[in-house]
Structure formats: structure tokens, C-alpha cells
Design a protein around this motif. Structure first.
Motif, PDB file in Angstrom:
ATOM      1  N   ASN A  82       6.439 -21.284  -4.349  1.00  0.00           N
ATOM      2  CA  ASN A  82       7.500 -19.939  -3.954  1.00  0.00           C
ATOM      3  C   ASN A  82       8.107 -18.620  -5.125  1.00  0.00           C
ATOM      4  OD1 ASN A  82       7.270 -20.638  -1.215  1.00  0.00           O
ATOM      5  ND2 ASN A  82       9.620 -21.726  -0.806  1.00  0.00           N
ATOM      6  N   ASN A  83       8.387 -19.641  -6.357  1.00  0.00           N
ATOM      7  CA  ASN A  83       7.996 -19.012  -7.035  1.00  0.00           C
ATOM      8  C   ASN A  83       8.478 -20.316  -8.622  1.00  0.00           C
ATOM      9  OD1 ASN A  83      10.811 -18.438  -9.390  1.00  0.00           O
ATOM     10  ND2 ASN A  83      10.151 -15.919  -8.944  1.00  0.00           N
ATOM     11  N   LYS A  84       7.918 -19.613  -9.923  1.00  0.00           N
ATOM     12  CA  LYS A  84       7.567 -20.834 -10.460  1.00  0.00           C
ATOM     13  C   LYS A  84       9.382 -21.449 -11.507  1.00  0.00           C
ATOM     14  CE  LYS A  84       6.566 -18.836 -15.214  1.00  0.00           C
ATOM     15  NZ  LYS A  84       6.289 -18.912 -16.166  1.00  0.00           N
ATOM     16  N   HIS A  85      10.153 -20.273 -10.862  1.00  0.00           N
ATOM     17  CA  HIS A  85      12.035 -20.898 -11.736  1.00  0.00           C
ATOM     18  C   HIS A  85      12.014 -21.446 -10.476  1.00  0.00           C
ATOM     19  CE1 HIS A  85      10.912 -18.479 -15.071  1.00  0.00           C
ATOM     20  NE2 HIS A  85      10.890 -17.624 -14.222  1.00  0.00           N
ATOM     21  N   ASN A  86      11.829 -21.789  -9.603  1.00  0.00           N
ATOM     22  CA  ASN A  86      13.213 -22.489  -8.598  1.00  0.00           C
ATOM     23  C   ASN A  86      12.905 -24.224  -8.910  1.00  0.00           C
ATOM     24  OD1 ASN A  86      12.955 -20.424  -6.192  1.00  0.00           O
ATOM     25  ND2 ASN A  86      11.316 -21.014  -5.285  1.00  0.00           N
ATOM     26  N   ILE A 124      14.600 -19.625  -4.399  1.00  0.00           N
ATOM     27  CA  ILE A 124      15.405 -17.959  -4.203  1.00  0.00           C
ATOM     28  C   ILE A 124      15.721 -17.272  -3.959  1.00  0.00           C
ATOM     29  CG2 ILE A 124      16.510 -19.848  -6.434  1.00  0.00           C
ATOM     30  CD1 ILE A 124      14.520 -16.726  -7.596  1.00  0.00           C
ATOM     31  N   HIS A 125      14.463 -17.247  -2.059  1.00  0.00           N
ATOM     32  CA  HIS A 125      14.221 -15.671  -1.559  1.00  0.00           C
ATOM     33  C   HIS A 125      14.051 -15.973  -0.961  1.00  0.00           C
ATOM     34  CE1 HIS A 125      12.050 -14.790  -5.611  1.00  0.00           C
ATOM     35  NE2 HIS A 125      12.703 -13.747  -5.068  1.00  0.00           N
ATOM     36  N   HIS A 126      14.905 -15.381   0.901  1.00  0.00           N
ATOM     37  CA  HIS A 126      15.378 -15.939   1.486  1.00  0.00           C
ATOM     38  C   HIS A 126      13.826 -16.273   2.423  1.00  0.00           C
ATOM     39  CE1 HIS A 126      16.273 -15.990   5.888  1.00  0.00           C
ATOM     40  NE2 HIS A 126      17.884 -15.369   5.615  1.00  0.00           N
ATOM     41  N   HIS A 127      14.319 -17.697   3.646  1.00  0.00           N
ATOM     42  CA  HIS A 127      12.775 -18.062   3.856  1.00  0.00           C
ATOM     43  C   HIS A 127      12.385 -17.783   5.704  1.00  0.00           C
ATOM     44  CE1 HIS A 127      15.905 -19.377   7.830  1.00  0.00           C
ATOM     45  NE2 HIS A 127      14.676 -18.809   8.003  1.00  0.00           N
TER      46      HIS A 127
END
Length: 682
Positions: A82-86, A124-127
Motif C-alpha cells: 500500500n505504501n513503502k513507508h507504511n 496511511i491512506h483511507h481504505h
């Protein structure tokens, strides 16, 4: 692209409650089960019963235990996709949450809420909206909190200081212009470089399309799902794939998944199921998508096992180009009584295909291998957790579906949890036009919701065919909403067919009207509660529902088939002619099937952009205001039950206990402790 999310249950009301249930030997009855776990932001957290678990054999219980462990081991794969920093952000915030001494400050409470939200979203992004979730606590508090704890508890990279960690994460967390959208679907921009997911890095949309375009053979009648299990990036200026497999990307987590799958194979119900699991293990080891196709063929042919599962890189909603798949898992077993309904549907699949309003040249001459069942979920994992679908239809490869068929499931105990948590919330009274619609909803709503799910999954996704030489990815970013529109329309069209009463699936010719009204009301109005003011619709299922509702509203306007009426200063959907609505569903289905079958990108794009994306701002503002008065959280997630092996004094397994007493916070912290072996950056 074969997953159905719950879209009529956005109205469920529920309040925070404690953890009352203890270890269970028998399934708690509905009227005493505590479905409610927590409420925060725009989210409610529920738990689900697993009825019938106590009646399974010991081997079947063991298998559910092992498969459930495998389902949990893949959690961090999805976070990283979902994101490399999650993973860095989650591990940092969890360290702060568990090690901060003063947990009474307002900022700490805001951090707790933010942590709950990103657990729900697996990042960090809304599902659902996929917009970045902005923290309510300050950057100053974040800096002080991170500095206040032992640095050994932080996810520091080799040589990285605490100050450097804070400097790296602060803009990602607090700057709304940094990575604002997980999956961007906006027309006219580079969808890859403007999306914050981790399926691609350092490449443009054109480079991605060129890379896979060179691989594809238009004459290949059995194409692999190109790019499904890999990240596309650049190394030394060259575009390369990093394959997800043992020894490759995500290898540490995949090795543990394989370990639990090997244990599950040892207690398989039969030889075929054992071969299914072993083929999946082989795919995880070699990363070869031909092996993945072999697994899907064997999996779809397993119709006798009571226990079943999804485990792997499956759905491509998170990729704006619809190629890369997120990791997910669902462990389940069949509900024999409820499955009688879906068996009737699958037994009549050829009749439904033959009588579809679509052009004959787009229909399957022979429908093969359509199987459907009603299941009880035993464990949710990856992209099925905490938010989960209520129905699934797999596999996704068109040629496998055409040659070998598909499996469809409706998840009974999840819909039960939604139903029980929604009692008495006031939604129908606020948004339905009259008592006539409310009475139909009370009498037929649950039945027609489930039946529409059955038809969507079992027949809708399995219907129709691509013409020879058509690329399955021809519709690109519009493929997912077009496919979901097609499946929904198929179900809606047949809900109003007298054949369903003849088959005993509906009690009378009035029942279908409950679903027609709820669907158009939701697609045109009430689903907008999930959209922030001023935003367009991005999510594929929401786009498909607005497309259908807006198209029907426009095309029926001359005859006043559906209208917006006002009463006491509030707008309502009113259906004046249900039969004409059904005819319009059929007309649109024929058009959508033509687009799908011929790969007509321009027509698909034009339909989606005209009817599915833009939000009526006046209606949106009104719906938000009316919804706010009901105090209903529009999104739902779940906590899983906890399974525990019971052994005798010699270590022999004698039983598997199930308990429902774990809370939302406790579960996520435990998962992060016990099932988190990936590096912070992969």
C-alpha cells in the motif's frame, strides 16, 4: 476484480462496547452475542460469530487453525504494497503508543485514533477513499513523543538517527501534498507517478505499459496475469520486476506462509485439496505465474471439500492499471443449508446466460464449472481485513473462467454481523420516501441483498465472453468499475425476472422492488456519505453504483421512471415504474457487455467519466447533513476470533478452541508483535 463489498449496510449504527465473550466450545446465540467492539472517526469495528465450528472434525479444525496462521502471516505484505513507508510509520507509532508514559494528553488520544485508523486502512491512506489520512495531533507532539522513548524500540535503518527518522516521516505524515492519493484514477494524468502505492517505483505509466505490452502475445489463448506478483522498478536505468516469492521480495513472510500451508496440507480433507495446497506452495517458491494458473485450475475444481480458502496475490483494485495484485486471505467453510440457494442459481447458469439481454455474440455458448456456496468466514487476512467483502468470485483470469469455471461465495456470518449491528439505527426512516419502501425493506431487504450478492458473484462475473484476440487489460484504469457494473447489472436485471419466483428464490413478484429501491437510493444519494466534500468518486464499486443509478435516472427521465422528489425540505428517490427500471438495467447491461467483450476503451472511459465520477454537490451536502444527525459511522471493520490449540500431556492435539474476547487494539498490537518479520523497507 471479483470482490463485492457491502454497500447497503453503510447505515449501520453501533456504539463502543467491552470484550465480554470468553473462550467458546459452542457458538454463542445471536441474541446474546456482542457484535460491537469499537467506534472511532468514520469507522465502527464489529466481531463475527463462526457458527458450526464446533461441529467440524478435529482435522478440519486443525486445518482452519493452520490456514488462519498463514492468513495472518501475510499482513505486512499488504502494508508494504500500500505504501513503502507504511511499515516504518506503523512501527514508529506503535512504539510510541506502547512506550509513552503519559497517555492522558489530548494529543496522545489523537495519536491513538490515528493509529486505529491506519490499522483499519492497512496504511496511511483511507481504505475506501484512498486519500491520505491526516493526523489530528501536531508535528511537534510527534517529534517530542518519538524522542521520548528508547531508540532501540524504533524502526531505525542501519546508521539512521532518531532525528533522521523524524525528518523522513514528518512530511509523509503531515504534508497533505506528499503522497496524497494511494491509487489515483484521475483522467489525463500519469496514474503511476501520481499514485502512492508501492507496486511501482521510479517508472512512468508509459514505461509500465510498454514493459508489459512487449510481453503479451495477442494470439495466446491462455495468457498469464502479467505483473500480478511483482513490483516494477528501475535498477541501473533498466525497468525490472522484483517478484514476490520465497527468496525474492517479501520472502521472509512468504516462507512463514508456506510453513503453515505445509501443515495444512498434512490435514487436508482429501487428496485433491492437498494437491491444491501443494501447488500454491510451489507457486510461492518459484513465483511462476504459470504455476499460479495451475493452482487456480485445481482450486476451482475442488468442489467437495468443506473447508476452503483464499491465500495469495489476488485482487488488482489497488493498481491504477489493474495488473498488480494485493495480498489477501479468507478462510471459510460451507454452510450446507444456506448453500441450497446458491446451488439453485449455479444449476440454472446456462438459462441465465442464454436469456441475458446482451448480444448473442458476446454470450458463452456453454457455461462451464459455475459453482456457488454460502460460507462462514473463519479468519480474515490481508486485503480482507479488517474491512472485508461480503462476496467473492474467483479466479480472475478470463480464460480459466471460460474453460474451467469459477467459484462464488456469499459470506453469511459477515452479513449477519452487519444486520445485527444495524437494528434500529433510523437510516430507513431518514432516507426512504414512504412506509411502502420501508416495509418492503423490512420484509425483503436481507433476502434480496444476499440474493443480489449471489447473482453478482456466481453469474454476473462469470457471464459473457471476450471476443478472440481481446486483451483482458484493454480497458486499463476503467476495467474495474466496468466489470463491477457488469456484475451488478446482471444481478439486478435477473432479480426482477419471474424465473426467480419460479425457482423458489424469491417468495413473490414484489420482493425484487426492495433491492431496486435500495440500490438506486444508495447509488444516487446515500453512498455519498463516504465521499469528502468537494471530492470526486474514485473507488471502483462506488463508481459502478453511481454509473448505474445516474444512467437509469437520465435515460428514464422522459417517462419519469425515476425521480427526485422533495418532502419537508429533503430530497428522496422515488421509483414510479419498476418494470421500466428493469428494462433500463437490461439496456445498460447490453452496452457494458459489448464494451467488455470488444475491449472498447473509449466507450468505457466515456461512460465512467460521464456518469460515475462527478458528484452532485447539492445532493452531497444535503446527504452529509442528514446522515450526520443519525450519528452512524459509514464504514465497518472486524476483529478476528482467536483460535488456540488444545493438547494433552503428551503434546497431542485434542481440540481447537475459538474465542471472541480480543479487542481491536489488542489484536493489532499482537499481530504486529507475532506476525511481523519483513524488513521495514522492502
Amino acid at each position: 476484480m471479483k470482490k463485492l463489498t457491502l454497500f447497503f449496510m453503510i447505515s449501520i449504527l453501533f456504539a463502543c462496547s467491552g470484550n465480554k465473550s470468553e473462550t467458546q466450545s459452542n457458538t454463542p446465540p445471536i441474541d446474546s452475542f456482542d457484535y460491537k467492539v469499537d467506534t472511532f472517526a468514520d469507522i465502527k469495528i464489529l466481531r463475527y460469530r463462526v457458527p458450526g465450528f464446533e461441529n467440524l472434525t478435529l482435522k478440519q479444525k486443525e486445518m482452519i487453525y493452520y490456514l488462519s496462521q498463514a492468513a495472518t502471516e501475510g499482513r505486512d505484505i499488504l502494508w508494504d504494497q500500500n505504501n513503502k513507508h507504511n511499515l516504518c510509520i506503523r512501527r514508529t507509532l506503535e512504539a510510541v503508543y506502547e512506550n509513552t508514559t503519559d497517555k492522558t494528553s489530548d494529543d496522545f488520544k489523537k495519536l491513538e485514533t490515528y493509529l486505529k485508523r491506519i490499522w483499519m486502512a492497512n496504511g496511511i491512506h483511507h481504505h475506501y477513499s484512498e486519500d491520505k489520512i491526516m493526523p489530528a495531533f501536531t508535528a511537534g507532539f510527534f517529534t517530542d513523543a518519538v524522542k521520548s522513548i528508547d531508540s532501540s524500540k524504533l524502526p531505525l535503518e542501519q546508521g539512521e538517527t532518531v532525528e533522521q527518522l523524524i525528518a523522513k516521516l514528518t512530511p509523509i505524515l503531515f504534508d497533505p501534498n506528499v503522497m496524497p492519493k494511494k491509487t489515483n484514477q484521475e483522467a489525463g494524468v500519469d496514474l503511476i507517478t501520481t499514485s502512492a502505492n508501492n507496486y511501482y517505483e521510479g517508472v512512468t505509466q508509459k514505461e509500465v505499459e510498454d514493459f508489459y505490452g512487449k510481453m503479451k502475445n495477442p494470439n495466446d489463448s491462455t495468457p498469464i496475469s502479467y505483473g500480478l506478483n511483482s513490483k516494477l522498478t528501475k535498477e541501473n536505468g533498466q525497468v525490472v520486476e522484483k517478484v514476490y516469492k520465497v527468496g525474492g521480495m517479501y520472502g521472509a513472510a512468504i516462507e512463514r506462509i508456506v510453513g503453515w500451508l505445509e501443515k495444512a496440507a498434512g490435514v487436508a480433507e482429501n487428496g485433491h485439496q492437498k494437491e491444491v495446497i501443494n501447488t500454491l506452495i510451489r507457486f510461492y517458491r518459484n513465483g511462476d505465474l504459470k504455476t499460479f494458473d495451475e493452482f487456480n485450475i485445481k482450486w476451482v475444481q475442488d468442489l467437495t471439500s468443506q473447508i476452503d480458502f483464499v491465500n495469495g496475490f489476488t485482487e488488482n483494485y489497488g493498481d491504477p492499471l489493474g495488473m498488480k495484485a494485493s495480498w489477501e486471505s479468507l478462510i471459510n467453510f460451507k454452510d450446507p443449508e444456506a448453500t441450497k440457494r446458491t446451488e439453485i442459481i449455479s444449476q440454472n447458469a446456462q438459462w441465465f446466460e442464454d436469456n441475458s439481454p446482451t448480444d448473442k455474440k458476446f454470450k458463452k455458448e456453454t457455461v462451464k464449472g459455475v459453482s456457488a456456496k454460502v460460507i462462514n468466514a473463519a479468519m480474515l487476512g490481508g486485503d480482507c481485513y479488517p474491512s472485508t467483502p461480503i462476496g467473492i468470485n474467483l479466479p480472475n483470469a478470463n480464460w480459466i473462467r471460460a474453460k474451467y469455471g469459477s467459484k462464488s461465495v456469499t459470506i453469511q456470518n459477515i452479513t449477519e454481523a452487519y444486520d445485527q449491528a444495524s437494528l434500529g439505527n433510523g437510516f430507513n426512516e431518514e432516507f426512504m420516501w414512504s412506509d411502502t419502501e420501508r416495509e418492503r425493506a423490512a420484509k425483503y431487504g436481507s433476502l434480496t441483498n444476499n440474493l443480489h450478492t449471489d447473482l453478482h458473484e456466481c453469474l454476473g462475473h462469470g457471464s459473457g465472453k471476450l471476443l478472440p484476440g481481446i486483451d483482458p487489460d484493454a480497458l486499463k484504469a476503467y476495467g474495474s468499475p466496468i466489470e463491477e457494473t457488469r456484475a451488478d447489472l446482471f444481478g439486478l436485471y435477473y432479480l426482477g425476472d419471474p424465473k426467480l419466483v419460479e425457482l423458489g428464490l424469491l417468495p413473490d413478484a414484489e420482493a425484487y422492488k426492495a433491492q431496486y429501491y435500495q440500490y438506486l437510493m444508495n447509488g444516487f444519494m446515500t453512498q455519498l456519505t463516504r465521499i469528502q466534500p468537494g471530492k470526486n468518486i474514485e473507488q471502483a464499486h462506488m463508481r459502478n453504483r453511481q454509473l448505474i443509478a445516474s444512467w437509469v435516472f437520465e435515460k428514464g427521465k422522459a417517462e419519469n421512471v425515476v425521480e427526485l422528489k422533495e418532502k419537508d425540505g429533503k430530497k428522496y428517490i422515488v421509483i414510479n415504474d419498476y418494470e421500466k427500471v428493469r428494462n433500463l438495467f437490461g439496456e445498460l447491461l447490453a452496452q457494458i457487455q459489448r464494451i467488455k467483450s470488444t475491449g472498447d476503451f473509449a466507450a468505457g472511459r466515456d461512460l465512467v467519466e460521464k456518469y460515475a465520477v462527478k458528484v452532485n454537490q447539492d445532493i452531497h451536502k444535503e446527504v452529509l447533513a442528514r446522515y450526520a444527525k443519525l450519528n452512524i459511522a459509514p464504514y465497518s471493520g472486524f476483529v478476528n476470533p482467536v483460535y488456540t490449540l488444545v493438547t494433552d500431556k503428551n503434546g497431542k492435539i485434542t481440540d481447537v478452541n475459538i474465542s471472541y474476547n480480543e479487542g481491536y487494539i489488542q489484536q493489532h498490537l499482537r499481530y504486529s508483535k507475532d506476525y511481523s518479520v519483513l524488513p521495514t523497507y522492502n
